[in-house]
Scaffold this active site. Structure first.
Site, PDB file in Angstrom:
ATOM      1  N   ARG A 285       0.856  -1.198   0.000  1.00 10.53           N
ATOM      2  CA  ARG A 285       0.000   0.000   0.000  1.00 10.53           C
ATOM      3  C   ARG A 285       0.884   1.238   0.000  1.00 10.53           C
ATOM      4  O   ARG A 285       1.772   1.366   0.850  1.00 10.53           O
ATOM      5  CB  ARG A 285      -0.894   0.024   1.243  1.00 10.53           C
ATOM      6  CG  ARG A 285      -1.569   1.376   1.435  1.00 10.53           C
ATOM      7  CD  ARG A 285      -2.586   1.397   2.565  1.00 10.53           C
ATOM      8  NE  ARG A 285      -2.021   1.678   3.866  1.00 10.53           N
ATOM      9  CZ  ARG A 285      -2.547   2.556   4.736  1.00 10.53           C
ATOM     10  NH1 ARG A 285      -3.647   3.224   4.447  1.00 10.53           N
ATOM     11  NH2 ARG A 285      -1.974   2.730   5.903  1.00 10.53           N
TER      12      ARG A 285
ATOM     13  N   ARG B  53      -6.366  18.289   9.075  1.00  5.09           N
ATOM     14  CA  ARG B  53      -5.226  18.295   9.987  1.00  5.09           C
ATOM     15  C   ARG B  53      -5.125  19.648  10.649  1.00  5.09           C
ATOM     16  O   ARG B  53      -5.524  20.654  10.099  1.00  5.09           O
ATOM     17  CB  ARG B  53      -3.933  17.980   9.234  1.00  5.09           C
ATOM     18  CG  ARG B  53      -3.918  16.560   8.795  1.00  5.09           C
ATOM     19  CD  ARG B  53      -2.679  16.213   7.976  1.00  5.09           C
ATOM     20  NE  ARG B  53      -2.923  14.967   7.286  1.00  5.09           N
ATOM     21  CZ  ARG B  53      -2.875  13.777   7.858  1.00  5.09           C
ATOM     22  NH1 ARG B  53      -2.523  13.662   9.129  1.00  5.09           N
ATOM     23  NH2 ARG B  53      -3.145  12.689   7.174  1.00  5.09           N
TER      24      ARG B  53
ATOM     25  N   LYS C  53     -12.818   2.482   1.372  1.00  7.01           N
ATOM     26  CA  LYS C  53     -12.431   2.384   2.782  1.00  7.01           C
ATOM     27  C   LYS C  53     -13.637   2.767   3.642  1.00  7.01           C
ATOM     28  O   LYS C  53     -14.159   3.872   3.526  1.00  7.01           O
ATOM     29  CB  LYS C  53     -11.247   3.301   3.078  1.00  7.01           C
ATOM     30  CG  LYS C  53      -9.950   2.791   2.444  1.00  7.01           C
ATOM     31  CD  LYS C  53      -8.835   3.809   2.540  1.00  7.01           C
ATOM     32  CE  LYS C  53      -8.317   4.015   3.937  1.00  7.01           C
ATOM     33  NZ  LYS C  53      -7.265   5.059   3.977  1.00  7.01           N
TER      34      LYS C  53
ATOM     35  N   THR D  15      -5.471  -1.752  10.264  1.00 10.67           N
ATOM     36  CA  THR D  15      -5.118  -0.837  11.348  1.00 10.67           C
ATOM     37  C   THR D  15      -4.975  -1.482  12.727  1.00 10.67           C
ATOM     38  O   THR D  15      -5.887  -2.154  13.200  1.00 10.67           O
ATOM     39  CB  THR D  15      -6.064   0.382  11.410  1.00 10.67           C
ATOM     40  OG1 THR D  15      -6.115   0.969  10.110  1.00 10.67           O
ATOM     41  CG2 THR D  15      -5.591   1.424  12.394  1.00 10.67           C
TER      42      THR D  15
HETATM   43  P1  PGA Z   1      -5.527   5.341   7.124  1.00 10.44           P
HETATM   44  O1  PGA Z   1      -6.731   4.324   6.941  1.00 10.44           O
HETATM   45  O2  PGA Z   1      -4.373   4.552   7.640  1.00 10.44           O
HETATM   46  O3  PGA Z   1      -5.327   5.897   5.769  1.00 10.44           O
HETATM   47  O4  PGA Z   1      -6.086   6.329   8.089  1.00 10.44           O
HETATM   48  C1  PGA Z   1      -6.928   3.216   7.735  1.00 10.44           C
HETATM   49  C2  PGA Z   1      -7.802   3.493   8.937  1.00 10.44           C
HETATM   50  O5  PGA Z   1      -8.376   4.568   9.094  1.00 10.44           O
HETATM   51  O6  PGA Z   1      -7.910   2.547   9.723  1.00 10.44           O
HETATM   52 MN    MN Z   2      -8.306   6.224   7.789  1.00 10.81          MN
END
Ligand code: PGA
Ligand code: MN
Length: 472
Positions: free
Chosen positions: A33, A75, A217, A275
């Site tokens: 990724r 952010r 996602k 995650t």
């Molecule tokens: P990210 O996505 O790592 O791009 O934030 C994965 C998540 O949110 O779990």
């Molecule tokens: Mn995320």
């Protein structure tokens, strides 16, 4: 041996060297990724090339790469030096690029703050800091109180738990990466913070024909409201537990994970669990018992892929994290409950000819203990259907296109052999596939192989022939 549930590694400074990337592949990674939140558009082509070069010419080493778009992640635009927030402190949150006022927190990339209400919750730094709105001072300024304090560092993420900020379906920065994707041709693109099926359709339209696979996602509450349609529109989904757990009460995420895996399995779409899978390995050489159990359960529930994030991107033990993950997958796969899994599939009854052929192939695998299930495939479609039934033998896509081989890689248990010829008939295609597999897998007399194909060679979605052959 490549594990049936695929391992995805996030690329970052901890592994961005050819020898470490090679070690990750040797340890079991088949998909990388590239997180566009951290890799800028100017660095992306170089990083992409480095990962693409890992693809070895010898068979069974298909390496896939996907771009993970940043999406509308907000952010904090602040500060040169960290600010320490204490419980019950009152501060203002303001849209501005001015960093001089030390008592206010500055945000950018948002047109206004009018979507917030009194008592709305705001979390920062993945939930480490929690704020609550006291008063809307103006369209671009709110007064907040600190519920859970901590140190704020620049560029940390900020999430609006119970309010939806006004954001376009495709952000400016996503557009830049989508343009780059047209040149780089990644195998898949992950859309962050998906909110609607229409948003997925828009991105697909932009990418046009021969588009990469689309991974939605699932990390916002809104996505769950129209999840069936989103899954239908996508090739795969990612259970993005990091942001999802900020958008939902934390204790609801395990149930949502299980539901999303079931839904994806049912619709023959691939599902990635992501995650914090082995997050203590960012610093420690061994994972916690709880993390081992988490990976094990994701595999037993029916995940197609499990993903490492910080563990491989910035961790101290990237290769060890992959090795541990592979061991857990192998263990969990050996105990996978195929009967339970099959009774769970809701859409078993509603089959097309291709789907019924795939089902029959998986059933024959169980009966005969075949060494391989080979799919002669143009688009990867039959591999996708077969993978859904979790057959007891390795699934091998036999295809002419390396691009298709890399897409097949996202599905549970599936690998590919790239054929370097064009067959003139379906019979010839299956014969060639059989001979090639016997040779590649060093099969011996008495070994059985299942071969799936179509009468109309190279016509997509026309799988109707199931052949069972024995090596003589
Ligand atoms: P990210 O996505 O790592 O791009 O934030 C994965 C998540 O949110 O779990
Ligand atoms: Mn995320």
């Amino acid at each position: 041996m490549i594990p049936q549930t695929k391992i995805i590694a996030t690329v970052g400074p901890a592994c961005l060297m050819p020898d470490i990337l090679q070690k990750l592949v040797a340890a079991g990674v088949t998909i990388f990724r590239l997180n566009c939140s951290h890799i800028g558009p100017s660095d992306l082509p170089t990083v992409f090339k480095l990962v693409r070069e890992l693809e070895a010419p010898e068979p069974f080493r298909t390496i896939s790469v996907f771009l993970d778009l940043p999406g509308p992640k907000f952010r904090i635009n602040q500060p040169e030096k960290p600010i320490n927030l204490k419980e019950s402190d009152e501060v203002t949150l303001k849209i501005s690029s001015d960093k001089s006022a030390p008592t206010s927190l500055h945000l950018s990339a948002l047109p206004n703050l009018t979507f917030l209400k009194e008592a709305s919750k705001i979390v920062m730094d993945d939930g480490k800091i929690v704020l609550q709105v006291l008063q809307l001072v103006s369209d671009i300024e709110v007064k907040v109180t600190v519920i859970k304090g901590g140190e704020i560092k620049s560029r940390k993420g900020i999430d609006f738990v119970d309010a939806t900020p006004p954001v376009p379906d495709i952000t400016e920065s996503d557009l830049v990466f989508l343009d780059l994707a047209k040149q780089l041709k990644p195998d898949a693109i992950a859309i962050s913070f998906v909110r609607s099926a229409e948003q997925v359709r828009k991105i697909k339209r932009m990418l046009g024909q021969d588009a990469p696979l689309i991974i939605s996602k699932i990390e916002r509450r809104e996505a769950l409201d129209q999840i069936e349609e989103i899954v239908d529109e996508s090739d795969g989904i990612m259970v993005a537990r990091g942001d999802l757990a900020l958008s939902l009460p934390l204790e609801k995420t395990p149930k949502v994970q299980r539901r999303l895996i079931e839904l994806a399995n049912d619709k023959a779409k691939f599902v990635i669990i992501a995650t914090q899978m082995l997050s203590s390995m960012v610093t420690n050489p061994i994972p916690t018992r709880a993390e081992v159990t988490d990976v094990y359960h994701a595999v037993s529930q029916g995940a197609d892929c499990v993903m490492l994030s910080d563990e491989t991107a910035v961790g101290a033990h990237p290769v060890e994290a992959v090795s541990v993950m592979k061991k857990i997958i192998v263990e969990a796969s050996s105990e996978f409950n195929f009967d339970n899994y099959k009774t769970r599939l809701k859409s078993l009854g509603t089959t097309s000819i291709s789907d019924a052929t795939a089902y029959a192939a998986a059933a024959a695998c169980f009966k005969l203990g075949t060494k391989a299930l080979v799919c002669c495939t143009t688009s990867g479609y039959s591999v996708r259907l077969v993978s859904r039934y979790r057959p007891a033998a390795p699934i091998l896509g036999f295809t002419r296109e390396p691009e298709v081989a890399r897409k097949i890689n996202f599905y549970w248990g599936a690998n590919s052999v790239v054929a370097n010829f064009a067959a003139t008939s379906d019979r010839e295609e299956r014969d060639r596939a059989f001979n090639e597999i016997v040779y590649k897998l060093s099969l011996t007399p008495g070994d059985r192989v299942i071969i799936l194909g179509g009468l109309q060679t190279f016509k997509i979605g026309s799988t109707s022939i199931l052949e069972i052959r024995e090596v003589e």
